[in-house]
Write an enzyme that holds these catalytic residues in place. Structure first.
Site, PDB file in Angstrom:
ATOM      1  N   ARG A 167       0.865  -1.180   0.000  1.00 46.30           N
ATOM      2  CA  ARG A 167       0.000   0.000   0.000  1.00 46.30           C
ATOM      3  C   ARG A 167       0.897   1.223   0.000  1.00 46.30           C
ATOM      4  O   ARG A 167       1.760   1.367   0.868  1.00 46.30           O
ATOM      5  CB  ARG A 167      -0.889  -0.012   1.250  1.00 46.30           C
ATOM      6  CG  ARG A 167      -1.779   1.216   1.441  1.00 46.30           C
ATOM      7  CD  ARG A 167      -2.530   1.079   2.772  1.00 46.30           C
ATOM      8  NE  ARG A 167      -3.504   2.148   2.979  1.00 46.30           N
ATOM      9  CZ  ARG A 167      -3.250   3.287   3.626  1.00 46.30           C
ATOM     10  NH1 ARG A 167      -2.043   3.530   4.101  1.00 46.30           N
ATOM     11  NH2 ARG A 167      -4.208   4.189   3.785  1.00 46.30           N
ATOM     12  N   SER A 227     -12.707  -4.309   0.639  1.00 53.56           N
ATOM     13  CA  SER A 227     -13.034  -3.549   1.856  1.00 53.56           C
ATOM     14  C   SER A 227     -14.549  -3.462   1.989  1.00 53.56           C
ATOM     15  O   SER A 227     -15.221  -2.956   1.087  1.00 53.56           O
ATOM     16  CB  SER A 227     -12.468  -2.129   1.773  1.00 53.56           C
ATOM     17  OG  SER A 227     -11.069  -2.153   1.881  1.00 53.56           O
ATOM     18  N   LYS A 284      -5.240   5.453   9.175  1.00 52.87           N
ATOM     19  CA  LYS A 284      -6.505   5.873   8.548  1.00 52.87           C
ATOM     20  C   LYS A 284      -7.351   6.589   9.590  1.00 52.87           C
ATOM     21  O   LYS A 284      -8.391   6.083  10.022  1.00 52.87           O
ATOM     22  CB  LYS A 284      -7.259   4.646   8.015  1.00 52.87           C
ATOM     23  CG  LYS A 284      -6.619   3.997   6.801  1.00 52.87           C
ATOM     24  CD  LYS A 284      -7.546   2.941   6.239  1.00 52.87           C
ATOM     25  CE  LYS A 284      -7.099   2.535   4.844  1.00 52.87           C
ATOM     26  NZ  LYS A 284      -8.095   1.681   4.190  1.00 52.87           N
TER      27      LYS A 284
END
Length: 205
Positions: free
Chosen positions: A40, A107, A137
Site C-alpha cells: 500500500r 473492503s 486511517k
C-alpha cells in the site's frame, strides 16, 4: 499462491521511507510470522520497481503479495492479487484481468451485505474495519465488533479485520470471527520482526 486461512496480514508503511527500508521491514515482518503482505503506497516514487522487489522477497518465503487499489500494477508485477476499496473497480473486473487463481480482497467497512455481494462476485476475502482508532486511517469510519459476528455467520470466505489493531486488542476480534488481522503501524512503527511475533502469538492461543 493460496490465501492463508489465518494469521497476521502485514500492510506496508511507506511514508517517508526509502525503498530499501520498506523491503527490509517487510522481510523482517515475514520472519516474525506475517502470512500475507499488501503493498500500500499512497505517494509512490517508483511503484513497479518496489512492487516487483516485494513480490520477490515474499515469494522467497512462500508468502503472497497483494497490491492495494491497483489492478494494473498487480498484473504488471506478477503479484498474487489485489485489495479493492470502494473506488477501485469490481471483483469481476479484477478476476478477468488477474485470472482465476488471483487473491481478490474487498473492503466492506461495517457492511455485511457488501461482503455477501463481494463473496457472490468471487472475492477471496472480505475486510472489515476500522475497529479501533488508527493513525494510518484516522478518518476511516468505525466498524462494530458485532459486525464480525454477523459476518462469520453469513460468509464462507475468510474475514480480515483492520484498523488500530494491537497485540492487546486483537484477541477480541479473533474471538468475534476475524480470521486474519491486518496491521500497518502496529508492525512497522517499531521492530517489525518482534512486533509481528507478538501478533502471531494471538493465533496460537
Amino acid at each position: 499462491m493460496k490465501f492463508p486461512a489465518s494469521g497476521l496480514y502485514a500492510i506496508t508503511q511507506t511514508e517517508n521511507k526509502s525503498g530499501d527500508t520498506i523491503i527490509n521491514e517487510v522481510a523482517a515482518a515475514i520472519k516474525g510470522g506475517a502470512v500475507i503482505v499488501q503493498y500500500r503506497d499512497k505517494n509512490p516514487a517508483d511503484a513497479p520497481f518496489l512492487a516487483r522487489e516485494l513480490v520477490k522477497i515474499c515469494h522467497q518465503h512462500g508468502v503472497p503479495l497483494l497490491i492495494n487499489d491497483d489492478i494494473e500494477l498487480a498484473a504488471l508485477v506478477g503479484a498474487d492479487g489485489v485489495h479493492l476499496g470502494r473506488e477501485d473497480g469490481a471483483v469481476t473486473q479484477a478476476r478477468k484481468q488477474l485470472g482465476s487463481d488471483a487473491i481478490i480482497g474487498v473492503s466492506c467497512y461495517n457492511f455485511v451485505e457488501q461482503a455477501i455481494a463481494a463473496q457472490a462476485q468471487g472475492a477471496t476475502y472480505a475486510a472489515f474495519g476500522r475497529f479501533f482508532p488508527s493513525s494510518s486511517k484516522p478518518l476511516a469510519a468505525p466498524a462494530q465488533i458485532e459486525t464480525l459476528r454477523q459476518a462469520k455467520r453469513a460468509l464462507t470466505i475468510p474475514i480480515v479485520a483492520i484498523g488500530g489493531i494491537l497485540p492487546d486488542n486483537g484477541a477480541q476480534l479473533l474471538a468475534a470471527g476475524a480470521d486474519l488481522l491486518a496491521v500497518i503501524g502496529g508492525v512497522f512503527d517499531h521492530q517489525p520482526e518482534q512486533s509481528a511475533r507478538a501478533y502471531q502469538a494471538l493465533f496460537s492461543r
